[in-house]
Design an enzyme around this catalytic site. Structure first.
Site, short mmCIF file in Angstrom:
data_model
loop_
_atom_site.label_atom_id
_atom_site.label_comp_id
_atom_site.label_asym_id
_atom_site.label_seq_id
_atom_site.Cartn_x
_atom_site.Cartn_y
_atom_site.Cartn_z
CE1 TYR A 51 -2.97 -3.06 0.35
CE2 TYR A 51 -3.57 -2.36 2.55
CZ TYR A 51 -3.71 -3.25 1.50
OH TYR A 51 -4.59 -4.30 1.61
CB ILE A 230 -10.28 -4.05 7.68
CG1 ILE A 230 -10.35 -5.11 6.55
CG2 ILE A 230 -9.67 -4.64 8.93
CD1 ILE A 230 -8.98 -5.58 6.06
CE LYS A 232 -9.83 4.72 1.01
NZ LYS A 232 -10.61 5.43 -0.05
CB SER A 233 -13.97 5.94 4.92
OG SER A 233 -14.45 7.19 4.44
CB VAL A 234 -9.97 9.38 2.72
CG1 VAL A 234 -8.93 8.32 2.43
CG2 VAL A 234 -10.82 9.66 1.48
NE ARG A 238 -18.86 8.18 2.31
CZ ARG A 238 -18.58 8.10 1.01
NH1 ARG A 238 -17.37 7.74 0.60
NH2 ARG A 238 -19.50 8.38 0.13
N1 LIG Z 1 -5.86 -8.56 1.34
C1 LIG Z 1 -6.23 -8.00 0.21
O1 LIG Z 1 -5.92 -8.51 -0.89
C2 LIG Z 1 -7.05 -6.77 0.23
C3 LIG Z 1 -7.68 -6.30 -0.94
C4 LIG Z 1 -8.45 -5.15 -0.87
C5 LIG Z 1 -8.62 -4.50 0.36
N2 LIG Z 1 -7.98 -4.98 1.49
C6 LIG Z 1 -8.11 -4.31 2.79
O2 LIG Z 1 -9.49 -4.10 3.06
C7 LIG Z 1 -9.73 -2.71 3.30
C8 LIG Z 1 -11.12 -2.33 2.85
O3 LIG Z 1 -11.35 -2.68 1.49
P1 LIG Z 1 -11.53 -1.59 0.33
O4 LIG Z 1 -10.81 -0.38 0.71
O5 LIG Z 1 -11.19 -2.27 -0.95
O6 LIG Z 1 -13.10 -1.39 0.25
P2 LIG Z 1 -14.28 -1.00 1.26
O7 LIG Z 1 -13.79 -0.69 2.61
O8 LIG Z 1 -15.33 -2.03 1.07
O9 LIG Z 1 -14.83 0.33 0.57
C9 LIG Z 1 -14.06 1.50 0.52
C10 LIG Z 1 -14.80 2.47 -0.40
O10 LIG Z 1 -16.09 2.72 0.11
C11 LIG Z 1 -16.24 4.11 0.39
N3 LIG Z 1 -16.93 4.21 1.69
C12 LIG Z 1 -16.40 4.02 2.92
N4 LIG Z 1 -17.33 4.20 3.87
C13 LIG Z 1 -18.47 4.51 3.23
C14 LIG Z 1 -19.77 4.82 3.68
N5 LIG Z 1 -20.07 4.85 4.98
N6 LIG Z 1 -20.72 5.11 2.74
C15 LIG Z 1 -20.42 5.08 1.42
N7 LIG Z 1 -19.21 4.80 0.94
C16 LIG Z 1 -18.24 4.51 1.84
C17 LIG Z 1 -14.83 4.69 0.45
O11 LIG Z 1 -14.82 6.03 -0.01
P3 LIG Z 1 -14.02 7.21 0.75
O12 LIG Z 1 -12.68 6.69 1.18
O13 LIG Z 1 -13.92 8.24 -0.34
O14 LIG Z 1 -14.86 7.67 1.90
C18 LIG Z 1 -14.11 3.80 -0.55
O15 LIG Z 1 -14.34 4.25 -1.86
C19 LIG Z 1 -8.61 -2.04 2.50
O16 LIG Z 1 -8.41 -0.69 2.85
C20 LIG Z 1 -7.45 -2.94 2.84
O17 LIG Z 1 -6.95 -2.66 4.14
C21 LIG Z 1 -7.21 -6.10 1.42
#
Ligand SMILES: NC(=O)c1ccc[n+]([C@@H]2O[C@H](COP(=O)([O-])OP(=O)(O)OC[C@H]3O[C@@H](n4cnc5c(N)ncnc54)[C@H](OP(=O)(O)O)[C@@H]3O)[C@@H](O)[C@H]2O)c1
Length: 282
Positions: A51, A230, A232-234, A238
């Site tokens: 990352y 886990i 993610k949001s910036v 949220r």
């Molecule tokens: N092991 C692996 O291969 C792998 C792969 C992918 C991810 N991960 C881990 O899993 C974590 C989470 O997965 P992810 O980041 O892919 O996806 P996620 O957490 O499912 O979704 C993140 C997205 O959703 C938006 N979001 C967050 N909260 C929200 C809310 N309350 N309402 C509407 N939209 C919202 C965020 O936008 P904003 O940020 O603009 O708010 C971002 O675009 C990653 O950060 C990473 O640590 C691991």
């Protein structure tokens, strides 16, 4: 402030069930975003060498004033660093960036089958754990056959498998396998990357009836299944709202209705572990 439930691993250690993911958080933004998450009450951060933002996580941890044992930190060995020597060097770089002596959880990021180095890498994690550098060891994106191989060859099972998991991609078979083996399931992209699920009428209807957001319902569903999440949001609001999903309790019928949204393999949004071995940094 309510606290996050804690789940126990088969190695006797435990993990806060709801953490904060930082994939795609820009390196220069990471310290601020993670500081905000820690202020909001998250006590579990999920990062990875791939990352490119471990340094920012380390800065936020150092600035937080929290004791080391108050925050659970996960990182991951990237595909290109699999194999013993590369993993040892990668781990040292991770720890230098995080500014930590001991890591709570270290994962193999992907099985990367055609590289053929997952087993050697797993043995290296076992070695690092025995040396007291890592508290718990696990994997990510491992398939049933990969987990069986680790057990057969080493007798050491990961404490968890971090896999893509959201309502449209529910991973029922792998979850059941984990449950049988005593391996915890951790959901990546638990919100489906903020995609279609958040507009699905089944989910928005349940959200309305609880006065909650669709994102909170999707996270509460994941928690109700016993998964570690886990998100993610910036976005400051949220970050706070996602943590509040730990206070939302769904009925068995609601959980079942969301589970029924599973689209099988068509619901997958990320890489397929059978073939994925690139450098995309997930
Ligand atoms: N092991 C692996 O291969 C792998 C792969 C992918 C991810 N991960 C881990 O899993 C974590 C989470 O997965 P992810 O980041 O892919 O996806 P996620 O957490 O499912 O979704 C993140 C997205 O959703 C938006 N979001 C967050 N909260 C929200 C809310 N309350 N309402 C509407 N939209 C919202 C965020 O936008 P904003 O940020 O603009 O708010 C971002 O675009 C990653 O950060 C990473 O640590 C691991």
């Amino acid at each position: 402030m309510p606290s996050t439930p804690v789940l126990r691993f088969h190695d006797g250690r435990s993990i806060p069930q709801l953490g904060f993911g930082v994939w795609q958080v820009a390196p220069e933004q990471t310290a601020d975003v993670v500081s905000r998450a820690l202020e909001a009450g998250y006590r579990h951060i999920d990062t990875a060498r791939g990352y490119n933002n471990e340094h920012g996580v380390g800065r936020a941890l150092a600035a937080s004033g929290l004791d080391r044992d108050e925050v659970f930190v996960t990182s991951k060995v990237p595909n290109q660093d699999q194999g013993r020597e590369a993993t040892l060097a990668s781990f040292d770089a991770t720890m230098a960036d995080l500014g930590l002596e001991e890591l709570d959880l270290y994962l193999i990021h992907w099985p990367a089958p055609e590289r053929g180095l997952a087993l050697e890498t797993w043995r290296t994690l076992v070695e690092l754990q025995a040396a007291g550098r890592i508290r718990s060891i696990g994997v990510s994106n491992f398939r049933i056959e990969d987990l069986e191989m680790l057990e057969r060859e080493t007798g050491v099972l990961p404490v968890l498998n971090q896999i893509e998991l959201h309502p449209y991609f529910g991973q029922a078979e792998l979850r059941a396998f984990h449950a049988d083996m005593g391996i915890r399931t951790e959901s990546w992209s638990p919100l489906g990357q903020g995609g279609g699920e958040l507009e699905d009428p089944v989910i928005t209807r349940i959200a309305e009836s609880h006065g909650a957001s669709a994102a909170q319902v999707v996270l509460a569903w994941n928690l109700a299944l016993g998964n570690i999440v886990i998100p993610k949001s910036v976005t400051p609001e949220r970050i706070v709202a996602n943590l509040a999903s730990r206070e939302l309790s769904l009925s068995a019928q609601e959980v079942e209705a969301i589970t029924a949204l599973d689209k099988g393999p068509e619901g997958r949004r990320g890489g397929n572990p059978a073939g994925f071995s690139g450098h995309q940094g997930r």
